[in-house]
Design an enzyme around this catalytic site. Structure first.
Site, PDB file in Angstrom:
ATOM      1  N   ASN A   1       0.867  -1.173   0.000  1.00 36.73           N
ATOM      2  CA  ASN A   1       0.000   0.000   0.000  1.00 36.73           C
ATOM      3  C   ASN A   1       0.906   1.227   0.000  1.00 36.73           C
ATOM      4  O   ASN A   1       1.454   1.599   1.032  1.00 36.73           O
ATOM      5  CB  ASN A   1      -0.911  -0.005   1.234  1.00 36.73           C
ATOM      6  CG  ASN A   1      -1.814   1.207   1.276  1.00 36.73           C
ATOM      7  OD1 ASN A   1      -1.840   2.009   0.332  1.00 36.73           O
ATOM      8  ND2 ASN A   1      -2.554   1.350   2.358  1.00 36.73           N
TER       9      ASN A   1
ATOM     10  N   GLU B   1      -5.573  -4.673  10.399  1.00 41.89           N
ATOM     11  CA  GLU B   1      -4.516  -3.698  10.647  1.00 41.89           C
ATOM     12  C   GLU B   1      -4.804  -2.950  11.949  1.00 41.89           C
ATOM     13  O   GLU B   1      -5.619  -2.022  11.958  1.00 41.89           O
ATOM     14  CB  GLU B   1      -4.452  -2.680   9.500  1.00 41.89           C
ATOM     15  CG  GLU B   1      -4.182  -3.301   8.148  1.00 41.89           C
ATOM     16  CD  GLU B   1      -3.596  -2.274   7.177  1.00 41.89           C
ATOM     17  OE1 GLU B   1      -2.488  -2.524   6.689  1.00 41.89           O
ATOM     18  OE2 GLU B   1      -4.217  -1.233   6.942  1.00 41.89           O
TER      19      GLU B   1
ATOM     20  N   GLU C   1      -7.077   4.847   7.676  1.00 36.89           N
ATOM     21  CA  GLU C   1      -6.852   6.268   7.353  1.00 36.89           C
ATOM     22  C   GLU C   1      -8.073   6.863   6.660  1.00 36.89           C
ATOM     23  O   GLU C   1      -8.406   8.030   6.862  1.00 36.89           O
ATOM     24  CB  GLU C   1      -5.589   6.402   6.484  1.00 36.89           C
ATOM     25  CG  GLU C   1      -4.330   6.138   7.315  1.00 36.89           C
ATOM     26  CD  GLU C   1      -3.186   5.496   6.559  1.00 36.89           C
ATOM     27  OE1 GLU C   1      -3.202   5.491   5.309  1.00 36.89           O
ATOM     28  OE2 GLU C   1      -2.270   4.977   7.230  1.00 36.89           O
TER      29      GLU C   1
ATOM     30  N   GLY D   1       2.455   2.443  10.865  1.00 36.85           N
ATOM     31  CA  GLY D   1       3.412   3.538  10.741  1.00 36.85           C
ATOM     32  C   GLY D   1       4.094   3.915  12.044  1.00 36.85           C
ATOM     33  O   GLY D   1       4.763   4.944  12.130  1.00 36.85           O
TER      34      GLY D   1
HETATM   35  P1  13P Z   1       2.899   0.486   7.743  1.00 39.49           P
HETATM   36  O1  13P Z   1       3.403  -0.807   7.145  1.00 39.49           O
HETATM   37  O2  13P Z   1       3.648   1.689   7.242  1.00 39.49           O
HETATM   38  O3  13P Z   1       2.775   0.411   9.218  1.00 39.49           O
HETATM   39  O4  13P Z   1       1.402   0.695   7.165  1.00 39.49           O
HETATM   40  C1  13P Z   1       0.514  -0.347   7.248  1.00 39.49           C
HETATM   41  C2  13P Z   1      -0.668   0.000   6.441  1.00 39.49           C
HETATM   42  O5  13P Z   1      -1.432   0.876   6.799  1.00 39.49           O
HETATM   43  C3  13P Z   1      -0.884  -0.727   5.188  1.00 39.49           C
HETATM   44  O6  13P Z   1      -2.154  -0.475   4.670  1.00 39.49           O
END
Ligand code: 13P
Length: 254
Positions: A9, A169, A99, A175
């Protein structure tokens, strides 16, 4: 066996030049994909033609959109319909990323409509769920995630639900560099599968790929993916780094 999937992503990252170079470098890297493994690149919509040009026809590699509108067409300025993505060769669409739920106020009922719209044209939703830190700290993550699934997906028929990919997730791991432990991932993935089993039957639940997302990187991917109910990952930051994402692909179960 269920499909094992490494999904990138990219979110809202990279210039056109950087996207071009990242795809070229990845294609030049050693990766091995068996017939039940897939790699998916969810690129910003404007880079879809670039990704199609580079990746079309490559076995087990697919391109995804990061969102779509729930309506087939109409006066929705700035939006893109699922059928429009399909018409340019994109048949996977991420839905309900945390998000989008947070910054664009996507609701369960809107996500139910989006999921139906994607399935109606024969494309594959990658449906995201996952709890915030406060819910994890209260220990109520199972019922939180169960409600997200029930509210948006349970109106879907059994023959359609097997086409949905789930991405769990936890928001506190996105992040942040904080990953769920492999035990935490396995525990909630097994719970998610049991939720589908209770509604659709074990046979259907066993066919649904459930990806883990949240600070997946080369160094933790093998251990997380080795869990029996983890069928790969949805990867943000590490998918922008060639060596990291190539290692994540190679960490998939065969
Ligand atoms: P990260 O791998 O940057 O933590 O993000 C995960 C994510 O939101 C994938 O959709």
């Amino acid at each position: 066996m269920r499909k094992q999937i490494a999904a990138a992503n990219w979110k809202m990252n990279l210039s056109h030049h950087e996207a071009d170079s990242l795809l070229d470098q990845l294609l030049a890297t050693e990766y091995h994909l068996s017939s039940n493994q897939a790699v998916i690149f969810a690129v910003p919509a404007i880079y879809i033609p670039l990704a199609v040009q580079k990746l079309n026809g490559k076995p087990n590699i697919f391109i995804a959109a990061q969102n779509c509108h729930q309506k087939a067409n109409g006066a929705y300025t700035g939006e893109i319909a699922a059928s429009m993505f399909a018409s340019v060769g994109v048949h996977h669409i991420i839905l309900g990323h945390s998000e989008r739920r947070e910054y664009f106020a996507e609701s369960d009922s809107e996500l139910a409509e989006k999921t139906e719209a994607v399935l109606a044209i024969g494309s594959t939703p990658i449906f995201c769920c996952g709890e915030p830190l406060s819910i994890r700290e209260a220990g109520t993550q199972n019922s939180f995630v169960e409600a997200q699934l029930k509210n948006a997906l349970f109106q879907i028929s059994a023959d359609q639900i097997v086409k949905v990919v789930i991405a769990y997730e936890p928001i506190w791991a996105i992040g942040t560099g904080k990953t769920a432990t492999s035990e935490q991932a396995q525990e909630i993935h097994a719970y998610i599968r049991s939720v589908f089993a209770a509604h659709y039957g074990q046979n259907i639940a066993d066919q649904i790929s459930i990806l883990y997302g949240g600070s997946v990187k080369a160094s933790n991917s093998k251990e997380i993916f080795s869990q029996p109910d983890v069928d790969g990952g949805l990867v943000g930051g590490a998918s922008l780094i060639v060596t990291e994402f190539a290692a994540i692909i190679n960490a998939l179960k065969s």
